[in-house]
Design a protein around this motif. Structure first.
Motif, short mmCIF file in Angstrom:
data_model
loop_
_atom_site.label_atom_id
_atom_site.label_comp_id
_atom_site.label_asym_id
_atom_site.label_seq_id
_atom_site.Cartn_x
_atom_site.Cartn_y
_atom_site.Cartn_z
N GLN A 47 1.04 -0.88 0.53
CA GLN A 47 -0.03 -0.27 -0.14
C GLN A 47 0.87 1.50 -0.07
OE1 GLN A 47 -2.80 0.13 3.42
NE2 GLN A 47 -3.28 1.71 3.03
N TRP A 48 0.26 2.25 -0.48
CA TRP A 48 0.97 3.67 -0.78
C TRP A 48 0.31 4.39 -0.37
CZ3 TRP A 48 5.97 4.77 -1.98
CH2 TRP A 48 7.29 3.99 -2.46
N GLY A 49 0.56 5.37 0.22
CA GLY A 49 -0.56 6.83 0.65
C GLY A 49 0.68 7.72 -0.02
N LEU A 50 -0.85 8.95 0.03
CA LEU A 50 -0.21 10.28 -0.10
C LEU A 50 -1.26 11.57 0.60
CD1 LEU A 50 1.02 12.28 -1.96
CD2 LEU A 50 -0.49 12.55 -3.37
N LEU A 51 -1.30 11.90 1.32
CA LEU A 51 -1.99 12.90 2.35
C LEU A 51 -2.55 13.89 1.69
CD1 LEU A 51 -3.38 12.85 4.96
CD2 LEU A 51 -1.52 14.49 5.60
N LEU A 52 -3.51 14.23 0.68
CA LEU A 52 -4.13 15.12 0.30
C LEU A 52 -4.38 16.28 0.63
CD1 LEU A 52 -6.12 12.78 -2.34
CD2 LEU A 52 -4.19 13.46 -2.87
N GLU A 53 -4.87 16.32 1.95
CA GLU A 53 -5.58 17.47 2.55
C GLU A 53 -5.83 17.25 3.95
OE1 GLU A 53 -9.24 17.84 2.27
OE2 GLU A 53 -9.38 18.21 -0.49
N GLY A 54 -5.72 18.34 4.51
CA GLY A 54 -5.41 17.88 6.43
C GLY A 54 -3.55 17.75 7.43
N SER A 55 -3.79 16.71 8.25
CA SER A 55 -2.74 17.00 8.92
C SER A 55 -3.44 15.17 9.34
CB SER A 55 -2.52 17.39 10.18
OG SER A 55 -3.29 17.42 10.96
N ALA A 56 -2.06 14.40 9.91
CA ALA A 56 -2.82 13.14 10.69
C ALA A 56 -1.51 12.14 11.00
CB ALA A 56 -3.89 12.03 9.11
N ILE A 57 -1.44 11.68 11.83
CA ILE A 57 -0.71 10.44 12.73
C ILE A 57 -0.38 9.15 11.59
CG2 ILE A 57 0.59 9.21 14.20
CD1 ILE A 57 0.95 12.79 14.71
N ARG A 58 0.53 8.33 10.99
CA ARG A 58 0.01 7.45 10.79
C ARG A 58 1.12 6.63 11.77
NH1 ARG A 58 -2.43 4.27 6.64
NH2 ARG A 58 -0.58 3.01 6.08
N ILE A 59 0.62 5.61 11.99
CA ILE A 59 0.77 4.53 12.86
C ILE A 59 1.27 3.24 12.02
CG2 ILE A 59 0.27 3.26 14.73
CD1 ILE A 59 -2.03 5.74 15.42
N GLN A 60 2.42 3.02 11.77
CA GLN A 60 2.70 1.82 10.74
C GLN A 60 3.55 0.84 11.45
OE1 GLN A 60 3.16 2.71 7.07
NE2 GLN A 60 5.05 2.42 6.81
N GLY A 61 3.69 -0.48 11.74
CA GLY A 61 4.74 -1.08 12.44
C GLY A 61 5.61 -0.34 13.46
N GLY A 62 4.62 -0.05 14.49
CA GLY A 62 5.06 -0.03 16.20
C GLY A 62 5.07 1.80 16.27
N GLU A 63 5.44 2.17 15.16
CA GLU A 63 5.90 3.40 14.68
C GLU A 63 4.64 4.96 14.40
OE1 GLU A 63 9.47 5.29 13.56
OE2 GLU A 63 9.88 3.50 12.66
N GLU A 64 4.64 6.07 15.36
CA GLU A 64 3.09 6.58 15.33
C GLU A 64 4.30 8.28 14.93
OE1 GLU A 64 1.46 8.58 18.19
OE2 GLU A 64 0.81 6.19 18.76
N ILE A 65 4.10 8.61 12.68
CA ILE A 65 4.92 9.27 12.29
C ILE A 65 3.66 10.17 12.37
CG2 ILE A 65 5.86 9.82 10.41
CD1 ILE A 65 6.49 7.11 10.77
N ALA A 66 3.72 12.34 11.69
CA ALA A 66 2.96 13.14 11.91
C ALA A 66 3.13 13.48 10.33
CB ALA A 66 3.69 14.22 12.75
N VAL A 67 2.43 13.46 10.13
CA VAL A 67 2.18 13.14 8.60
C VAL A 67 1.44 14.77 7.38
CG1 VAL A 67 2.69 11.23 6.98
CG2 VAL A 67 0.42 12.25 7.89
N SER A 68 1.81 15.89 6.83
CA SER A 68 1.36 16.47 7.24
C SER A 68 0.66 16.65 4.44
CB SER A 68 1.71 18.08 6.91
OG SER A 68 3.05 17.88 6.38
N LYS A 69 -0.14 17.66 4.51
CA LYS A 69 -0.29 17.67 3.06
C LYS A 69 1.25 16.66 2.36
CE LYS A 69 -2.45 20.75 -0.55
NZ LYS A 69 -3.20 21.97 -0.79
N GLY A 70 0.69 16.29 1.01
CA GLY A 70 1.82 16.06 0.18
C GLY A 70 2.95 15.03 0.31
N ASP A 71 3.14 14.50 1.67
CA ASP A 71 3.51 13.38 2.36
C ASP A 71 3.22 12.33 1.49
OD1 ASP A 71 5.63 15.08 4.15
OD2 ASP A 71 4.49 14.92 5.84
N PHE A 72 4.39 11.23 1.72
CA PHE A 72 3.40 10.35 1.01
C PHE A 72 4.28 8.54 1.45
CE2 PHE A 72 6.35 11.68 -2.19
CZ PHE A 72 7.01 9.88 -3.02
N TRP A 73 4.06 7.61 1.84
CA TRP A 73 4.41 6.88 2.31
C TRP A 73 4.24 5.34 1.58
CZ3 TRP A 73 1.02 10.12 3.96
CH2 TRP A 73 -0.40 9.13 3.89
#
Length: 125
Positions: A58-84
């Motif tokens: 799975q690939w993700g791209l934050l289009l709008e807003g802000s969020a915390i990506r919780i993945q593999g035991g880590e919490e990573i802050a993401v903002s518009k334009g970030d992808f993973w």
């Protein structure tokens, strides 16, 4: 509409795609293809999905807003334009910021459970 025109979509058109409620305040519109699948996920302010995993990459791209990506035991802050990238089998979820968020997810190969409208992530961890 021509068959060719049926292959074109607009991200703002809420009538397009297969609707799925993933969790309270978390909805998606799914666009399945033969080798890949797009999912436009909307998360309400401070909303959160359910921790889950699946065998598909799975690939993700934050289009709008802000969020915390919780993945593999880590919490990573993401903002518009970030992808993973989330490899298959890795537990993950998203928690939206105070303004909510919109994410474009790409799955390869397509998730079979997402080829139809419905509810849930289909595989909770």
């Amino acid at each position: 509409m021509s068959q060719q025109a049926e292959e074109f979509f607009n991200i703002a058109n809420e009538a397009q795609g297969l609707a799925r409620e993933l969790a309270p305040g978390v909805t998606t519109r799914i666009f399945p293809g033969e080798q890949a699948m797009l999912s436009v996920v909307t998360i309400a302010p401070n909303g959160q999905g359910t921790m889950h995993s699946h065998p598909e990459e799975q690939w993700g791209l934050l289009l709008e807003g802000s969020a915390i990506r919780i993945q593999g035991g880590e919490e990573i802050a993401v903002s518009k334009g970030d992808f993973w990238r989330t490899p298959g089998g890795v537990p993950h979820t998203m928690k939206a910021g105070p303004e909510g968020c919109k994410v474009l997810d790409v799955f390869a190969p397509p998730r079979e459970a997402y080829r139809r409208a419905g509810k849930g992530f289909a595989s909770a961890t």
